[in-house]
Design a protein around this motif. Sequence first.
Motif, PDB file in Angstrom:
ATOM      1  N   ALA A 154       0.816  -1.221   0.000  1.00  0.00           N
ATOM      2  CA  ALA A 154       0.000   0.000   0.000  1.00  0.00           C
ATOM      3  C   ALA A 154       0.851   1.273   0.000  1.00  0.00           C
ATOM      4  O   ALA A 154       0.334   2.358  -0.264  1.00  0.00           O
ATOM      5  CB  ALA A 154      -0.930   0.002   1.210  1.00  0.00           C
ATOM      6  N   THR A 155       2.142   1.146   0.293  1.00  0.00           N
ATOM      7  CA  THR A 155       3.005   2.335   0.340  1.00  0.00           C
ATOM      8  C   THR A 155       3.526   2.745  -1.036  1.00  0.00           C
ATOM      9  O   THR A 155       3.975   3.873  -1.216  1.00  0.00           O
ATOM     10  CB  THR A 155       4.223   2.085   1.247  1.00  0.00           C
ATOM     11  OG1 THR A 155       5.033   1.025   0.682  1.00  0.00           O
ATOM     12  CG2 THR A 155       3.796   1.704   2.657  1.00  0.00           C
ATOM     13  N   VAL A 156       3.497   1.844  -2.001  1.00  0.00           N
ATOM     14  CA  VAL A 156       4.204   2.059  -3.273  1.00  0.00           C
ATOM     15  C   VAL A 156       3.698   3.293  -4.015  1.00  0.00           C
ATOM     16  O   VAL A 156       4.482   4.086  -4.545  1.00  0.00           O
ATOM     17  CB  VAL A 156       4.114   0.799  -4.154  1.00  0.00           C
ATOM     18  CG1 VAL A 156       4.695   1.061  -5.545  1.00  0.00           C
ATOM     19  CG2 VAL A 156       4.832  -0.365  -3.479  1.00  0.00           C
ATOM     20  N   GLU A 157       2.395   3.481  -4.047  1.00  0.00           N
ATOM     21  CA  GLU A 157       1.828   4.604  -4.791  1.00  0.00           C
ATOM     22  C   GLU A 157       2.310   5.951  -4.253  1.00  0.00           C
ATOM     23  O   GLU A 157       2.418   6.928  -5.004  1.00  0.00           O
ATOM     24  CB  GLU A 157       0.297   4.551  -4.763  1.00  0.00           C
ATOM     25  CG  GLU A 157      -0.360   5.626  -5.608  1.00  0.00           C
ATOM     26  CD  GLU A 157      -1.872   5.506  -5.644  1.00  0.00           C
ATOM     27  OE1 GLU A 157      -2.520   6.390  -6.235  1.00  0.00           O
ATOM     28  OE2 GLU A 157      -2.412   4.518  -5.090  1.00  0.00           O
ATOM     29  N   SER A 158       2.629   6.017  -2.950  1.00  0.00           N
ATOM     30  CA  SER A 158       3.001   7.286  -2.320  1.00  0.00           C
ATOM     31  C   SER A 158       4.509   7.472  -2.153  1.00  0.00           C
ATOM     32  O   SER A 158       4.937   8.436  -1.517  1.00  0.00           O
ATOM     33  CB  SER A 158       2.331   7.392  -0.944  1.00  0.00           C
ATOM     34  OG  SER A 158       0.930   7.338  -1.055  1.00  0.00           O
ATOM     35  N   LEU A 159       5.317   6.591  -2.697  1.00  0.00           N
ATOM     36  CA  LEU A 159       6.765   6.721  -2.537  1.00  0.00           C
ATOM     37  C   LEU A 159       7.266   8.047  -3.118  1.00  0.00           C
ATOM     38  O   LEU A 159       6.843   8.461  -4.189  1.00  0.00           O
ATOM     39  CB  LEU A 159       7.479   5.550  -3.211  1.00  0.00           C
ATOM     40  CG  LEU A 159       7.321   4.193  -2.533  1.00  0.00           C
ATOM     41  CD1 LEU A 159       7.938   3.091  -3.389  1.00  0.00           C
ATOM     42  CD2 LEU A 159       7.952   4.201  -1.142  1.00  0.00           C
ATOM     43  N   MET A 160       8.200   8.676  -2.411  1.00  0.00           N
ATOM     44  CA  MET A 160       8.661  10.007  -2.799  1.00  0.00           C
ATOM     45  C   MET A 160       9.370  10.007  -4.149  1.00  0.00           C
ATOM     46  O   MET A 160       9.384  11.027  -4.848  1.00  0.00           O
ATOM     47  CB  MET A 160       9.579  10.582  -1.723  1.00  0.00           C
ATOM     48  CG  MET A 160      10.835   9.789  -1.482  1.00  0.00           C
ATOM     49  SD  MET A 160      11.774  10.445  -0.083  1.00  0.00           S
ATOM     50  CE  MET A 160      13.090   9.217   0.025  1.00  0.00           C
ATOM     51  N   CYS A 161       9.954   8.859  -4.542  1.00  0.00           N
ATOM     52  CA  CYS A 161      10.671   8.793  -5.811  1.00  0.00           C
ATOM     53  C   CYS A 161       9.748   8.992  -7.006  1.00  0.00           C
ATOM     54  O   CYS A 161      10.215   9.264  -8.116  1.00  0.00           O
ATOM     55  CB  CYS A 161      11.418   7.466  -5.939  1.00  0.00           C
ATOM     56  SG  CYS A 161      10.359   6.020  -5.690  1.00  0.00           S
ATOM     57  N   ARG A 162       8.453   8.888  -6.805  1.00  0.00           N
ATOM     58  CA  ARG A 162       7.508   9.070  -7.905  1.00  0.00           C
ATOM     59  C   ARG A 162       7.319  10.545  -8.247  1.00  0.00           C
ATOM     60  O   ARG A 162       7.011  10.888  -9.394  1.00  0.00           O
ATOM     61  CB  ARG A 162       6.151   8.434  -7.570  1.00  0.00           C
ATOM     62  CG  ARG A 162       6.234   6.928  -7.312  1.00  0.00           C
ATOM     63  CD  ARG A 162       4.851   6.301  -7.258  1.00  0.00           C
ATOM     64  NE  ARG A 162       4.214   6.350  -8.558  1.00  0.00           N
ATOM     65  CZ  ARG A 162       3.050   6.932  -8.807  1.00  0.00           C
ATOM     66  NH1 ARG A 162       2.379   7.526  -7.824  1.00  0.00           N
ATOM     67  NH2 ARG A 162       2.542   6.928 -10.021  1.00  0.00           N
ATOM     68  N   THR A 163       7.479  11.417  -7.271  1.00  0.00           N
ATOM     69  CA  THR A 163       7.175  12.840  -7.497  1.00  0.00           C
ATOM     70  C   THR A 163       8.342  13.774  -7.181  1.00  0.00           C
ATOM     71  O   THR A 163       8.213  14.986  -7.323  1.00  0.00           O
ATOM     72  CB  THR A 163       5.974  13.271  -6.633  1.00  0.00           C
ATOM     73  OG1 THR A 163       6.265  13.005  -5.253  1.00  0.00           O
ATOM     74  CG2 THR A 163       4.712  12.524  -7.040  1.00  0.00           C
ATOM     75  N   THR A 164       9.478  13.211  -6.750  1.00  0.00           N
ATOM     76  CA  THR A 164      10.641  14.013  -6.378  1.00  0.00           C
ATOM     77  C   THR A 164      11.790  13.739  -7.333  1.00  0.00           C
ATOM     78  O   THR A 164      12.029  12.601  -7.729  1.00  0.00           O
ATOM     79  CB  THR A 164      11.090  13.673  -4.942  1.00  0.00           C
ATOM     80  OG1 THR A 164      10.059  14.047  -4.037  1.00  0.00           O
ATOM     81  CG2 THR A 164      12.361  14.429  -4.558  1.00  0.00           C
TER      82      THR A 164
END
Length: 319
Positions: A239-249
Amino acid sequence: MNSFEAKLSAHRLALRRAPLQTLQINVGRKCNQACRHCHVDAGPWRTEMVGEIVARRIGEWIQQYRPEIVDVTGGAPELSKFFRFFVETARGAGAHVIDRCNLTIIEEDGYGDLPAYLAGQEVEVIASLPCYTAENVARQRGPGVFERSILALRKLNAVGYGSKLPLNLVYNPVGPKLPGPQAQLEADYKEVLGREFGISFNHLYTITNQPIARFAEDLRRQGQAEAYMSLLANSFNPATVESLMCRTTLSVGWMGEVYDCDFNQMLGMQMHNGKPLYLWDVTPEILEGRAVRTGEHCLACTAGCGSSCGGALGTTGAS
């Protein structure tokens, strides 16, 4: 396929970049501290710092592409002679600016005006304070660090941080374990710091220690490296994968090179497109949809409640 990718595959997940939100600038490795858990391996002896040509090119990129957030980190980012240039350039471009502050820099000679400067620029301060007890802070960050951190927090409170301006603290566990529940730790911090020192802050972010640099060295020396990696893997939370910082940073190094996150930066996992990429080679549009470079260290960000530069990512879970 690394162990993290195996976890993603088992849950039929893929990790790709979303629209860019945050440009995180690591200005270099120099710091006035040398913390045991530091994934940057920073210290007073480090000399790697951003130079003027690179700083100006980063500033031009900010002005052209106007990221929503500019997050300035290090080392101690304030030691860079271009720290205020980055702050003012980003603010001029309409960005929300974050200073990743170790607090004790405020107590160093020549930096006493930092609280007033940061307040004047309306910079968010995210400050390291791995525990609310002097003993545990000393174990991670050295003798006297807790006391100087308390002095710095009082100075930040005095100019409006924790009330009118955002002041958030960062907790790292002492030793090879996952952080406790973020909400409960935040309540404990607020109660103790308020009662004993009159300090107020907004939020507490819990961050899992990354098995790289000094913390990895400690794990190997203590014979706990394999057990810690097993803990992270067994605590994988899809459940954490969608919110990982590497997606938007987007993480930028002191030479202008780009990475999916600051942890990848410390491992030299630079973005490539047939050649190593630098900030001036990319645009937000080009980045969107790219696969994130991963390694077994990524398990730290997806263990338990998850971990990012903004703390826990969600509810606990296991693979």
